[in-house]
Scaffold this motif. Structure first.
Motif, mmCIF file in Angstrom:
data_model
loop_
_atom_site.group_PDB
_atom_site.id
_atom_site.type_symbol
_atom_site.label_atom_id
_atom_site.label_comp_id
_atom_site.label_asym_id
_atom_site.label_seq_id
_atom_site.Cartn_x
_atom_site.Cartn_y
_atom_site.Cartn_z
ATOM 1 N N THR A 145 0.833 -1.191 0.000
ATOM 2 C CA THR A 145 0.000 0.000 0.000
ATOM 3 C C THR A 145 0.874 1.250 0.000
ATOM 4 O O THR A 145 1.783 1.373 0.831
ATOM 5 C CB THR A 145 -0.919 0.028 1.236
ATOM 6 O OG1 THR A 145 -1.760 -1.128 1.224
ATOM 7 C CG2 THR A 145 -1.767 1.276 1.255
ATOM 8 N N GLU A 146 0.621 2.176 -0.922
ATOM 9 C CA GLU A 146 1.437 3.384 -1.022
ATOM 10 C C GLU A 146 0.713 4.594 -0.429
ATOM 11 O O GLU A 146 -0.521 4.683 -0.475
ATOM 12 C CB GLU A 146 1.790 3.680 -2.488
ATOM 13 C CG GLU A 146 2.795 2.713 -3.085
ATOM 14 C CD GLU A 146 3.268 3.160 -4.445
ATOM 15 O OE1 GLU A 146 3.101 4.357 -4.796
ATOM 16 O OE2 GLU A 146 3.807 2.325 -5.183
ATOM 17 N N ALA A 147 1.500 5.524 0.113
ATOM 18 C CA ALA A 147 0.942 6.752 0.658
ATOM 19 C C ALA A 147 0.565 7.689 -0.491
ATOM 20 O O ALA A 147 1.309 7.830 -1.461
ATOM 21 C CB ALA A 147 1.967 7.434 1.572
ATOM 22 N N VAL A 170 5.080 11.680 6.829
ATOM 23 C CA VAL A 170 4.139 10.598 6.516
ATOM 24 C C VAL A 170 3.100 10.485 7.631
ATOM 25 O O VAL A 170 3.438 10.307 8.805
ATOM 26 C CB VAL A 170 4.861 9.245 6.369
ATOM 27 C CG1 VAL A 170 3.855 8.132 6.077
ATOM 28 C CG2 VAL A 170 5.914 9.309 5.274
ATOM 29 N N ASN A 171 1.853 10.593 7.253
ATOM 30 C CA ASN A 171 0.750 10.328 8.182
ATOM 31 C C ASN A 171 0.157 8.970 7.796
ATOM 32 O O ASN A 171 -0.458 8.834 6.741
ATOM 33 C CB ASN A 171 -0.322 11.421 8.078
ATOM 34 C CG ASN A 171 -1.421 11.267 9.109
ATOM 35 O OD1 ASN A 171 -1.572 10.211 9.717
ATOM 36 N ND2 ASN A 171 -2.214 12.319 9.303
ATOM 37 N N PRO A 210 -2.940 6.293 4.133
ATOM 38 C CA PRO A 210 -1.783 7.127 4.495
ATOM 39 C C PRO A 210 -1.523 8.213 3.452
ATOM 40 O O PRO A 210 -1.902 8.090 2.288
ATOM 41 C CB PRO A 210 -0.641 6.124 4.540
ATOM 42 C CG PRO A 210 -1.050 5.061 3.567
ATOM 43 C CD PRO A 210 -2.534 4.945 3.695
ATOM 44 N N ILE A 211 -0.822 9.259 3.882
ATOM 45 C CA ILE A 211 -0.408 10.346 2.983
ATOM 46 C C ILE A 211 1.059 10.694 3.246
ATOM 47 O O ILE A 211 1.599 10.412 4.330
ATOM 48 C CB ILE A 211 -1.274 11.614 3.152
ATOM 49 C CG1 ILE A 211 -1.237 12.109 4.608
ATOM 50 C CG2 ILE A 211 -2.707 11.367 2.681
ATOM 51 C CD1 ILE A 211 -1.962 13.435 4.830
ATOM 52 N N PRO A 224 2.536 16.551 7.521
ATOM 53 C CA PRO A 224 1.485 16.052 6.626
ATOM 54 C C PRO A 224 0.063 16.259 7.176
ATOM 55 O O PRO A 224 -0.543 15.333 7.714
ATOM 56 C CB PRO A 224 1.819 14.569 6.519
ATOM 57 C CG PRO A 224 2.404 14.232 7.857
ATOM 58 C CD PRO A 224 3.135 15.456 8.311
ATOM 59 N N PHE A 225 -0.436 17.467 7.036
ATOM 60 C CA PHE A 225 -1.826 17.708 7.477
ATOM 61 C C PHE A 225 -2.780 16.959 6.566
ATOM 62 O O PHE A 225 -2.630 16.948 5.347
ATOM 63 C CB PHE A 225 -2.125 19.207 7.448
ATOM 64 C CG PHE A 225 -1.319 19.998 8.440
ATOM 65 C CD1 PHE A 225 -1.642 19.965 9.801
ATOM 66 C CD2 PHE A 225 -0.228 20.761 8.047
ATOM 67 C CE1 PHE A 225 -0.899 20.675 10.719
ATOM 68 C CE2 PHE A 225 0.519 21.483 8.954
ATOM 69 C CZ PHE A 225 0.189 21.441 10.304
ATOM 70 N N SER A 226 -3.812 16.381 7.189
ATOM 71 C CA SER A 226 -4.743 15.572 6.393
ATOM 72 C C SER A 226 -5.891 16.396 5.846
ATOM 73 O O SER A 226 -6.755 15.889 5.159
ATOM 74 C CB SER A 226 -5.299 14.425 7.263
ATOM 75 O OG SER A 226 -5.952 14.932 8.411
#
Length: 227
Positions: A145-147, A170-171, A210-211, A224-226
């Motif tokens: 799974t990729e951010a 990274v979140n 994730p981001i 990394p704000f969502s």
């Protein structure tokens, strides 16, 4: 005329002839030494000798000048060659795109924005390379799974060299619901086709949508704000 008178006249003639011959010999010697032609010839010979000596000196001086000129030319050429060689001798790999194995990686856990991981990238010793203006690739778990991007646009290329660090945040979980996968490492690489991804060990965390941010030169810009 009597005999005594004739004898006296003969003696006188002999003496006079001797005196005359002596006078002629002296005149010739004086003439030879004082002759203007002889004097002139001697002066010419002396002048010619001086001229040759002077000319020889000038010739030597000229030869020295030529040697100096040749030496100067050689020196100038050598300097130019050395300079040219210095200008063209770039280090191997200077300015190339960074590969994952060109970088020393580390990660820390941060509490801001609900908690995230701050990835740090530094060039290994003796390497200068460029991080492209793309997102770092961060994958999770065995399913890869990729951010997703945390920012709407990619950043600027960053040249990594001694003293320069690039940061990405990274979140791992952006959802508010329970659920997700529990993992304890991040898999990072510079690009999707990089054959040498790096595994970074972290504390256990939950992954759900994730981001990741772009690369930044300031850690404050890599939060990394969502949204």
């Amino acid at each position: 005329m009597n005999r005594r008178l004739r004898t006296a006249l003969a003696v006188t003639a002999v003496i006079g002839s001797g005196l005359l011959m002596t006078a002629c010999g002296g005149g010739d010697e004086s003439s030879a030494s004082d002759s203007p032609a002889a004097s002139s010839s001697q002066s010419s010979t002396t002048a010619a000798g001086d001229g040759d000596s002077s000319g020889s000196g000038t010739s030597k001086s000229s030869g020295g000048g030529a040697a100096g000129s040749a030496s100067s030319d050689k020196s100038g050429t050598g300097g130019g060659d050395a300079s040219g060689s210095g200008a063209s001798g770039d280090k191997k790999g200077y300015g190339q795109s960074c590969g994952t194995n060109d970088i020393s990686w580390s990660v820390t856990s941060e509490s801001q924005a609900g908690g995230y991981f701050l990835i740090k990238a530094q060039a290994k010793s003796g390497i200068t390379c460029v991080l492209p203006a793309e997102l770092p690739v961060v994958a999770f778990g065995s399913d890869g799974t990729e951010a997703a991007p945390a920012e709407q646009s990619a950043g600027q290329p960053i040249t990594l060299r001694a003293g320069v660090t690039a940061y990405a945040g990274v979140n791992p979980k952006t959802t508010k619901e329970d659920g997700g996968k529990e993992l304890d490492s991040l898999i990072v690489s510079v690009s999707n086709d990089d054959p040498n991804p790096e595994s970074l060990k972290v504390d256990s965390y939950i992954v759900d949508k994730p981001i990741v941010t772009s690369w930044h030169t300031s850690p404050a810009d890599a939060v990394p704000f969502s949204g």
